[in-house]
Design a protein around this motif. Structure first.
Motif, PDB file in Angstrom:
ATOM      1  N   ALA A  85     -15.276  23.902 -29.044  1.00 53.72           N
ATOM      2  CA  ALA A  85     -15.826  22.888 -29.943  1.00 53.72           C
ATOM      3  C   ALA A  85     -17.334  23.045 -30.082  1.00 53.72           C
ATOM      4  N   PHE A  86     -18.010  23.412 -28.992  1.00 54.32           N
ATOM      5  CA  PHE A  86     -19.455  23.614 -29.037  1.00 54.32           C
ATOM      6  C   PHE A  86     -19.817  24.836 -29.863  1.00 54.32           C
ATOM      7  N   LEU A  87     -19.078  25.926 -29.704  1.00 54.73           N
ATOM      8  CA  LEU A  87     -19.410  27.173 -30.393  1.00 54.73           C
ATOM      9  C   LEU A  87     -18.830  27.257 -31.800  1.00 54.73           C
ATOM     10  N   GLY A  88     -17.830  26.461 -32.126  1.00 53.53           N
ATOM     11  CA  GLY A  88     -17.133  26.579 -33.403  1.00 53.53           C
ATOM     12  C   GLY A  88     -18.032  26.419 -34.614  1.00 53.53           C
ATOM     13  N   GLY A  89     -18.841  25.392 -34.622  1.00 57.37           N
ATOM     14  CA  GLY A  89     -19.723  25.146 -35.766  1.00 57.37           C
ATOM     15  C   GLY A  89     -20.764  26.232 -35.953  1.00 57.37           C
ATOM     16  N   PRO A  90     -21.569  26.520 -34.929  1.00 57.69           N
ATOM     17  CA  PRO A  90     -22.593  27.551 -35.102  1.00 57.69           C
ATOM     18  C   PRO A  90     -22.030  28.937 -35.415  1.00 57.69           C
ATOM     19  N   VAL A  91     -20.908  29.295 -34.789  1.00 47.14           N
ATOM     20  CA  VAL A  91     -20.334  30.618 -35.050  1.00 47.14           C
ATOM     21  C   VAL A  91     -19.839  30.713 -36.489  1.00 47.14           C
ATOM     22  N   SER A  92     -19.185  29.673 -36.985  1.00 51.82           N
ATOM     23  CA  SER A  92     -18.681  29.728 -38.358  1.00 51.82           C
ATOM     24  C   SER A  92     -19.818  29.721 -39.382  1.00 51.82           C
ATOM     25  N   VAL A  93     -20.862  28.934 -39.140  1.00 51.86           N
ATOM     26  CA  VAL A  93     -22.007  28.929 -40.054  1.00 51.86           C
ATOM     27  C   VAL A  93     -22.705  30.281 -40.034  1.00 51.86           C
ATOM     28  N   THR A  94     -22.851  30.867 -38.851  1.00 51.28           N
ATOM     29  CA  THR A  94     -23.484  32.181 -38.749  1.00 51.28           C
ATOM     30  C   THR A  94     -22.648  33.243 -39.446  1.00 51.28           C
ATOM     31  N   ALA A  95     -21.333  33.177 -39.312  1.00 52.54           N
ATOM     32  CA  ALA A  95     -20.466  34.152 -39.977  1.00 52.54           C
ATOM     33  C   ALA A  95     -20.594  34.052 -41.493  1.00 52.54           C
ATOM     34  N   VAL A  96     -20.611  32.857 -42.028  1.00 50.57           N
ATOM     35  CA  VAL A  96     -20.759  32.695 -43.477  1.00 50.57           C
ATOM     36  C   VAL A  96     -22.135  33.160 -43.938  1.00 50.57           C
ATOM     37  N   ALA A  97     -23.170  32.854 -43.154  1.00 52.92           N
ATOM     38  CA  ALA A  97     -24.529  33.279 -43.526  1.00 52.92           C
ATOM     39  C   ALA A  97     -24.661  34.792 -43.511  1.00 52.92           C
ATOM     40  N   TRP A  98     -24.108  35.434 -42.518  1.00 52.33           N
ATOM     41  CA  TRP A  98     -24.206  36.894 -42.468  1.00 52.33           C
ATOM     42  C   TRP A  98     -23.326  37.542 -43.528  1.00 52.33           C
ATOM     43  N   TRP A  99     -22.208  36.909 -43.873  1.00 52.36           N
ATOM     44  CA  TRP A  99     -21.407  37.404 -44.989  1.00 52.36           C
ATOM     45  C   TRP A  99     -22.200  37.314 -46.286  1.00 52.36           C
ATOM     46  N   GLU A 100     -22.947  36.222 -46.457  1.00 49.52           N
ATOM     47  CA  GLU A 100     -23.784  36.066 -47.643  1.00 49.52           C
ATOM     48  C   GLU A 100     -24.874  37.134 -47.687  1.00 49.52           C
ATOM     49  N   ILE A 101     -25.487  37.420 -46.558  1.00 48.10           N
ATOM     50  CA  ILE A 101     -26.511  38.474 -46.513  1.00 48.10           C
ATOM     51  C   ILE A 101     -25.883  39.826 -46.829  1.00 48.10           C
ATOM     52  N   HIS A 102     -24.701  40.089 -46.286  1.00 52.67           N
ATOM     53  CA  HIS A 102     -24.008  41.345 -46.577  1.00 52.67           C
ATOM     54  C   HIS A 102     -23.701  41.446 -48.071  1.00 52.67           C
ATOM     55  N   ARG A 103     -23.252  40.356 -48.685  1.00 46.26           N
ATOM     56  CA  ARG A 103     -22.958  40.342 -50.106  1.00 46.26           C
ATOM     57  C   ARG A 103     -24.211  40.558 -50.944  1.00 46.26           C
ATOM     58  N   LEU A 104     -25.318  39.967 -50.526  1.00 43.38           N
ATOM     59  CA  LEU A 104     -26.580  40.177 -51.241  1.00 43.38           C
ATOM     60  C   LEU A 104     -27.027  41.635 -51.155  1.00 43.38           C
ATOM     61  N   ARG A 105     -26.828  42.239 -50.000  1.00 37.59           N
ATOM     62  CA  ARG A 105     -27.214  43.640 -49.838  1.00 37.59           C
ATOM     63  C   ARG A 105     -26.343  44.554 -50.676  1.00 37.59           C
ATOM     64  N   ARG A 106     -25.035  44.269 -50.689  1.00 39.40           N
ATOM     65  CA  ARG A 106     -24.098  45.145 -51.367  1.00 39.40           C
ATOM     66  C   ARG A 106     -24.121  44.986 -52.885  1.00 39.40           C
ATOM     67  N   ARG A 107     -24.093  43.756 -53.355  1.00 41.45           N
ATOM     68  CA  ARG A 107     -23.984  43.526 -54.795  1.00 41.45           C
ATOM     69  C   ARG A 107     -25.311  43.501 -55.522  1.00 41.45           C
ATOM     70  N   HIS A 108     -26.357  43.068 -54.838  1.00 45.40           N
ATOM     71  CA  HIS A 108     -27.640  42.885 -55.523  1.00 45.40           C
ATOM     72  C   HIS A 108     -28.749  43.779 -54.986  1.00 45.40           C
ATOM     73  N   GLY A 109     -28.456  44.599 -54.003  1.00 49.44           N
ATOM     74  CA  GLY A 109     -29.455  45.529 -53.478  1.00 49.44           C
ATOM     75  C   GLY A 109     -30.585  44.879 -52.727  1.00 49.44           C
ATOM     76  N   VAL A 110     -30.360  43.701 -52.169  1.00 50.86           N
ATOM     77  CA  VAL A 110     -31.411  43.011 -51.420  1.00 50.86           C
ATOM     78  C   VAL A 110     -31.578  43.713 -50.075  1.00 50.86           C
ATOM     79  N   ARG A 111     -32.796  44.066 -49.749  1.00 48.67           N
ATOM     80  CA  ARG A 111     -33.125  44.699 -48.461  1.00 48.67           C
ATOM     81  C   ARG A 111     -34.133  43.831 -47.732  1.00 48.67           C
ATOM     82  N   TRP A 112     -34.156  43.973 -46.408  1.00 48.02           N
ATOM     83  CA  TRP A 112     -35.115  43.183 -45.616  1.00 48.02           C
ATOM     84  C   TRP A 112     -36.536  43.657 -45.861  1.00 48.02           C
ATOM     85  N   ARG A 113     -36.724  44.936 -46.070  1.00 49.75           N
ATOM     86  CA  ARG A 113     -38.068  45.460 -46.341  1.00 49.75           C
ATOM     87  C   ARG A 113     -38.048  46.243 -47.633  1.00 49.75           C
ATOM     88  N   GLY A 114     -39.169  46.170 -48.319  1.00 55.13           N
ATOM     89  CA  GLY A 114     -39.437  47.033 -49.437  1.00 55.13           C
ATOM     90  C   GLY A 114     -38.854  46.725 -50.720  1.00 55.13           C
TER      91      GLY A 114
END
Length: 114
Positions: A85-114
């Motif tokens: 119960a303690f880890l469920g919320g943060p882990v699921s939010v982190t998974a969705v956030a990292w999926w969003e970052i992965h989608r931004l990188r793949r579909r829109h070419g967003v990079r952390w640098r440059g």
């Protein structure tokens, strides 16, 4: 009917009540009508970087989870269930956030640098 009833000045009482309640209602209306524009414009992290809202959300959810753990401990119940119960919320939010970052990188070419 006069303004004096039983030795109490009704006009004075009404004005004191107005002065006492006016700040309360001002705060309520301010929160209702100013929070939306403030969140949209003042905290617009995507103007800095497209992936920043997801990253900040991930960090903040873990910070709040550990603050809750330090303030109140694990939720009630058996320890394995409490940990889930303690880890469920943060882990699921982190998974969705990292999926969003992965989608931004793949579909829109967003990079952390440059």
């Amino acid at each position: 009917m006069s303004l004096l009833q039983g030795g109490t000045n009704v006009l004075l009482w009404a004005s004191v009540m107005f002065v006492c309640w006016a700040p309360f209602w001002w705060v309520i209306f301010f929160l209702c009508f100013a929070s939306g524009p403030a969140l949209r414009h003042a905290f617009n992290l995507s103007a800095l970087h497209a992936a920043l809202p997801a990253l900040v959300t991930s960090v903040l959810v873990w910070v709040f989870a550990f603050l809750g753990l330090s303030a109140g401990g694990l939720p009630p119940g058996p320890v394995p269930l409490a940990v889930c119960a303690f880890l469920g919320g943060p882990v699921s939010v982190t998974a969705v956030a990292w999926w969003e970052i992965h989608r931004l990188r793949r579909r829109h070419g967003v990079r952390w640098r440059g």
